[in-house]
Every structure is written in structure tokens, then in C-alpha cells.
Write an enzyme that holds these catalytic residues in place. Structure first.
Site, PDB file in Angstrom:
ATOM      1  N   PRO A  40       0.835  -1.222   0.000  1.00 26.48           N
ATOM      2  CA  PRO A  40       0.000   0.000   0.000  1.00 26.48           C
ATOM      3  C   PRO A  40       0.863   1.264   0.000  1.00 26.48           C
ATOM      4  O   PRO A  40       1.909   1.324   0.644  1.00 26.48           O
ATOM      5  CB  PRO A  40      -0.806  -0.120   1.306  1.00 26.48           C
ATOM      6  CG  PRO A  40      -0.757  -1.566   1.668  1.00 26.48           C
ATOM      7  CD  PRO A  40       0.547  -2.082   1.158  1.00 26.48           C
ATOM      8  N   GLY A  41       0.416   2.255  -0.728  1.00 26.35           N
ATOM      9  CA  GLY A  41       1.069   3.561  -0.720  1.00 26.35           C
ATOM     10  C   GLY A  41       2.261   3.703  -1.625  1.00 26.35           C
ATOM     11  O   GLY A  41       2.957   4.715  -1.575  1.00 26.35           O
ATOM     12  N   GLU A  62      15.619   0.359  28.322  1.00 28.28           N
ATOM     13  CA  GLU A  62      16.101   0.906  27.052  1.00 28.28           C
ATOM     14  C   GLU A  62      17.630   0.878  26.986  1.00 28.28           C
ATOM     15  O   GLU A  62      18.202   0.682  25.910  1.00 28.28           O
ATOM     16  CB  GLU A  62      15.573   2.334  26.867  1.00 28.28           C
ATOM     17  CG  GLU A  62      14.058   2.456  26.871  1.00 28.28           C
ATOM     18  CD  GLU A  62      13.385   1.565  25.846  1.00 28.28           C
ATOM     19  OE1 GLU A  62      14.030   1.248  24.819  1.00 28.28           O
ATOM     20  OE2 GLU A  62      12.242   1.163  26.085  1.00 28.28           O
TER      21      GLU A  62
END
Length: 654
Positions: free
Chosen positions: A239-240, A461
Site C-alpha cells: 500500500p502507498g 532501554e
């Protein structure tokens, strides 16, 4: 000159059938209004009436509906001075005698008794005749009885005329033309401004499509050599990526009629409508041939037949597909009509639709590479007020895996961010913020975390960053943040390198990096929080792909259970013993890499703490901070073109 001097005759008003309906309604209203007041009878009072009665002037008294008295005078009485103004007149001609006076009275019995007494006093010669009657308006009653039917017929006629005039959605909206095609026609009278110059990148796809346009413009060039014009081309891609835009460019470049519609336009609740619309579409195209038909999202009607056992073989969608197959390549097929179609699910299309002779070509419209992204950026940056010297090469490197639609959205988002900060031009940082906004989500600095939660997120993190820094095949780290975005509480941002193949070592290093956050929590706090749901989803998906799709597991062997079309349904294509082996191997891969991350972080525990403290202090750290704390990365980064979207290892809420 003679034509200019001619006087233009005034246009006569066109006849409108609504005038007839209006005239009928006005006629009935006139009958109702004027029928009840057709005569101009003078008004009088009961006292005055009794005086006329005593003087013998009254010939007859007609009591209407037991409430109103109409008085008829004798001929000699009408000649009197006092009764000259009571001479009745009527709007409509009549031969019947009209009343001279009328008035309302109260009690009927009392009124009758008074008339009898006066009649007996004046004698029979001068006595007035007393009659009773009921007054009704037949036209009014007829109008009220017919009014519901008139309203129903009027509403029905109005709706039918609206639908037939296009108010119900054009030809496809007509109740009697529901089988007509809904395709939108672009021809020499339609202004389509999109051309191949507006389609950046997609050079290979443009060459294929340009050749189709050339087929229609100069067919002799190819038919003179014995060649045949292709009957169809299928645009396939994620898509796109610009499939519909490419079709718009074909409409702008080809000087032939171009019919555009979606696959869902054939779908209707009525049986046989889809097939009828296909026939009507190709009929119109053949009448205007040479022509192009573009069907967007063709998978809506082109799905493989016989896959849905619940609906039976006589499915409406399958009837539509059968008609499309016949029109594209069957008896009486016109070769001057080319069919373009677009889909991002080519794997589920019917084999009969995909064969040569229907869609002779499959044009793959893939995600743009670095060079193509740069060209796309240059197209979408034209309308923006940007700073001088903006590095488009840098922007294209920071957007790996972005489609053309993503890049258009990125440029628009950057302009909005710059306007939000009252800037006069869009800067480089605005584009970087837009990348963060699109990929990671909106920053939520309003979230209030406790000291313990913030510390947990920071170590999680930092674990991702540390493990990725010391693994050879891990993607280069861009930045680490503990600012929440979207559903994530923190994120480690990577810039994937372009690779058309992925080795086992790359898979394992990526799984190890993803498990680095949980491993850091285990080492520092001796327990794991519930926040890393996306980490578990990511590693499970990758391990499952290694075992079941790519054949990268020694025990399961060189075999794949990949089923793109979903033909297996609820039936597993392997035995229970193999299923148990697959489960064990997936779990073994994940647990082995988790232990690997634990061992690595245990040896780097001191720098892990420094990195986490820097994160708590600054909330966002970049590659320079990592080099300062962890030192230079021991593995040289290979300069490759990015091909995938920026990967984000997030610590999500449970």
C-alpha cells in the site's frame, strides 16, 4: 459577420411535467376555498330575522346542519328598500334560488318554537316554510379522500425522477439501471493533470506502463511485426507505493478514453448486478475503443474461486469474476481494450485471472530505494517553504522503507510541526521530528511516572542499546529515549541497513537485542516487569519465521509451512509430533538468545548503569552519548542503502 448580426431568439421555457401536478393541486384548493363560499349571502341577526318574519317578508327558512339559518324572501319583499342590498350573487352560474340572509342561532328547539309562534300569529298566507338540510362540500371531501394517494404518488414520482436524473449516484444509482457500470470516464473532455513527470521513482514500472500507452498511440509499430497488444497489466505492490498514481498518470498521458473504478463498485446486494456491470463496462469501452479500463483493488472481486465452502459455488462474487474472465479473454473479445488493475494482495487472486492472455504482465511496484526516495522527496518538497540548502540525501537516508504515501505524509507533518512553532520555513529538525511522530507516535510528556518506574524504563532501554552496540549484525543505533510515545513508554531507535537476504546470525542478533531490555531488568532488579509486550511479540514472530518459513532450524529441517493464500484453512500441514517440535525449537531460540543477552550485560554491567543514569538525566540520548560511555563500536558499519522502516524496540504498557 452575418452570424454576429443575427438576433438570437429568446429561449422558450421548457415544459416541465411538474406544472401539471401543480395545476391539479391548485384546482382542488380552489374548489375547496371557493366552493364553500360560492354565494355572497348577507348576514343578519336573529332579532332582525324575527321582525322580517312578523312582517310576512320571509318565504322559507332553511336550517343547515342545525346551527345556521338561511332566509329566503318573497319576491315582493325583495323590492322593499330595506331588502335591496340582500339580493344574492354567485361566483358560479346557477338556476337555483339563493338565500337572502344567513345567521347563526343557539338552541334549535327554542328557535323552532319561536318560528311556530310567529307563523300562527301572522296566519298561513304569510307563514314561512321551515326546512332542514345538511350542507356538505363534495369537492373538499373528495380532495381529502384522495390526498394520501396523491402524496404517495407524488413522493414516488419525485424519488424516481431524482434517481433517473443522477441524484441517486449517476447511472449506477438508478433503480431501473442498477446493472449499469459505475466507471468514471476520462477522455479528451476531462482534464487530467497527472503525468509521468509527477510520478517520482518507480522507473521500471513507468517503463512498462509507458509502453502500454505507446501501444495505444502507435499500434502499427508493433502489429506490423506480427505482435499483439497486451490485454491487461496488473500493478502489484504494498500500500502507498503509487499504483493508483501510476494509473492516473496513464489517464493523463494516454489520449484515449480511460474508465476508472474500484473492485467494490461491482459488489451489490442484488443477484447478478456485478456481472451486469462488468458487461456494461466493457460494452462502453468497446464503443470508445481503443480504451483503457482501470480497476483499483481488484482483489474485491478477483479472489480465488472455491475457497469459501460456506457460500456455495454459485456465489455472487464468483459470477462477477466469471463475467470479467469472459470479457477479458473469450469469444468476441475486442483487443483494443486494455485492462489495468491494481492490488496489494496478488497472492489471493484467481489463477485464471492471472494467466497470460488476461493479465499478460505483472508490474511490481515495490517500496522505493534510496535514490527513488530522494526523487519522491524532491516532488513533495516543491510546495513547501523550506530553508535553503536542505539536505534531501540525508532525509532519504532517515526514511528507510517509507512508501511514496509515507513520504508525502512526512513532508506535510514537517510543515505542520514548523507552523506549530511559528517558523518561517521548514527545517531539518522538523523533518526528524516528523519521522519520530509518524513512526513512534505523539510524545506524551504529561505522563507522570514514579521514580521507580522511570528507573525501570531507563534500564530497559539501556539494555537494548548496550546489547545492540556489542553485536556485529545488529542494526546501527540512532537514539534512545524514555519519553513516552503512543503506547510505548520508551524506545530505542535503529536505522536498518538494506539487505535483500537475511542470514541466521542476523536473525539471532536481532532477537538478542530485543531481549536485551528484559535481560537488563533481570540483572538490575532481579525481576522482570510486564511492560515489554512488544518485545515478546517481536522475538516470537522472528523465531517462528526462522523455524516455519525460512527453514533456518536444523531440527525441523529444510522445509517451509508458508501458506500465502491461506489454502490450508484450519488444517495444520504437519503432524502433532512436528507441531510439538516446532514449539520447542521456537522456545529454545528465544531462551538461548535471552541467556546470551544476560551474559553480555553481566559483563558490561558498569557501562549499563552509566547509560541508564544518563538516560534518566537527559531522557533522550544519541549516538555520540553512546560512543562517550561505551566507546567506539567494535564493528565497522557497512554503508548500505536502507530498505526497511526504522525499527523501534519499545517498552509498552501491559
Amino acid at each position: 459577420m452575418a452570424d454576429k448580426n443575427k438576433k438570437v431568439a429568446p429561449k422558450k421555457p421548457k415544459f416541465n411535467p411538474y406544472w401539471i401536478y401543480g395545476g391539479i393541486i391548485i384546482f382542488f384548493i380552489a374548489l375547496q376555498v371557493f366552493g364553500s363560499s360560492a354565494d355572497t349571502t348577507s348576514k343578519t341577526s336573529p332579532a332582525q330575522f324575527f321582525e322580517y318574519l312578523r312582517s310576512g317578508d320571509v318565504e322559507k327558512v332553511d336550517i343547515i346542519n342545525e346551527t345556521t339559518a338561511k332566509v329566503y324572501l318573497r319576491k315582493e319583499a325583495e323590492a322593499k328598500e330595506e331588502h335591496k342590498k340582500s339580493k344574492p350573487t354567485s361566483i358560479f352560474p346557477t338556476t337555483a334560488k339563493l338565500p337572502n340572509y344567513s345567521f347563526q342561532f343557539g338552541d334549535l328547539a327554542l328557535f323552532q318554537e319561536s318560528i311556530k309562534e310567529i307563523n300562527s300569529e301572522i296566519g298561513k298566507d304569510k307563514a314561512a316554510e321551515l326546512t332542514f338540510s345538511i350542507d356538505s362540500n363534495p369537492w373538499g371531501e373528495l380532495l381529502f379522500s384522495l390526498l394520501p394517494f396523491i402524496l404517495l404518488i407524488g413522493v414516488w414520482v419525485f424519488i424516481m425522477r431524482r434517481m433517473s436524473s443522477g441524484g441517486g449516484g449517476g447511472a449506477g444509482g438508478q433503480i431501473f439501471n442498477i446493472g449499469k457500470s459505475k466507471a468514471k470516464l476520462f477522455d479528451e473532455n476531462s482534464e487530467v493533470k497527472t503525468t509521468f513527470k509527477d510520478v517520482a521513482g518507480l522507473e521500471g514500472a513507468k517503463e512498462e506502463v509507458q509502453e502500454i500507452v505507446d501501444f495505444l498511440k502507435n499500434p502499427e509499430k508493433y502489429t506490423n511485426l506480427g505482435g499483439k497488444i497486451p490485454k491487461g497489466a496488473l500493478l502489484v505492490g504494498p500500500p502507498g507505493t503509487g499504483k493508483t498514481l501510476l494509473a492516473k498518470a496513464v489517464a493523463g498521458e494516454a489520449k484515449v478514453p480511460f474508465f476508472s473504478l474500484s473492485g467494490s463498485d461491482f459488489v451489490e446486494m442484488f443477484v447478478g448486478v456485478g456481472a451486469s456491470r462488468v458487461r456494461d463496462l466493457f460494452k462502453q469501452a468497446k464503443e470508445k475503443s481503443p480504451a483503457i479500463i482501470f480497476i483499483d483493488e481488484i482483489d474485491a472481486i478477483g479472489r480465488a474461486r472455491g475457497k469459501n465452502a460456506m457460500s456455495g459455488s454459485n456465489d455472487e462474487r464468483e459470477n462477477t469474476l466469471n463475467q470479467l474472465l469472459t470479457e477479458m479473454d473469450g469469444f468476441g473479445t475486442n483487443t483494443n481494450v486494455i485492462v489495468l488493475a491494481a492490488t496489494n494482495r496478488a497472492d489471493i487472486l484467481d489463477n485464471a485471472l492471472m494467466r497470460a492472455g488476461r493479465f499478460d504482465r505483472q508490474i511490481h511496484v515495490d517500496l522505493p530505494n534510496l535514490t527513488e526516495r530522494k526523487a519522491i522527496f524532491e516532488v513533495h518538497l516543491k510546495p513547501l517553504k523550506k530553508v535553503a540548502g536542505l539536505d534531501v540525501e540525508f532525509l532519504s537516508k532517515q526514511t528507510p522503507g517509507f512508501s511514496g504515501a509515507d513520504i508525502a505524509n512526512l513532508c506535510n507533518e514537517a510543515a505542520l510541526i514548523a507552523a506549530r512553532h511559528d517558523k518561517k520555513a521548514v527545517e531539518k529538525q522538523d523533518f526528524l521530528d516528523a519521522v519520530d511522530r509518524i513512526v513512534g507516535g505523539l510524545e506524551k510528556r504529561s505522563n507522570l511516572f514514579s521514580v521507580e518506574e522511570k528507573k525501570t524504563i531507563a534500564y530497559h532501554e539501556a539494555g537494548h542499546a548496550t546489547v545492540s552496540w556489542f553485536l556485529e549484525h545488529a542494526d546501527p543505533l540512532v537514539k534512545v529515549t524514555i519519553v513516552p510515545r503512543g503506547r510505548s513508554l520508551g524506545a530505542a531507535w535503529y536505522l536498518p541497513q538494506e539487505a535483500f537476504i537475511t542470514r541466521t546470525s542476523k536473525f539471532l542478533d536481532e532477537i538478542c537485542v530485543t531481549m536485551g531490555g528484559r535481560a537488563a531488568e533481570k540483572i538490575i532488579f532481579n525481576e522482570i516487569s510486564t511492560g515489554a509486550l512488544s518485545d515478546l511479540e517481536n522475538v516470537t514472530k522472528k523465531a517462528k519465521a526462522m523455524v516455519m518459513i525460512y527453514g533456518l532450524n536444523e531440527k525441523v529441517g529444510n522445509i517451509t509451512y508458508y501458506d500465502p493464500a491461506g489454502e490450508s484453512g484450519f488444517v495444520k500441514p504437519y503432524s502433532e509430533k512436528t507441531s510439538e517440535l516446532i514449539d520447542n525449537e521456537i522456545k529454545n531460540i528465544v531462551e538461548t538468545e535471552f541467556q546470551r543477552a544476560l551474559d553480555l550485560l553481566e559483563s558490561k554491567k558498569d557501562v549499563l548503569k552509566l547509560l541508564a543514569e544518563r538516560l534518566i538525566e537527559r531522557e533522550v540520548i544519541f549516538k555520540d552519548d553512546l560512543e562517550e560511555i561505551l566507546g567506539k563500536r567494535p564493528f565497522a558499519e557497512i554503508d548500505r542503502k536502507p530498505s526497511e522502516k526504522i525499527q523501534i524496540e519499545t517498552k509498552e504498557e501491559e
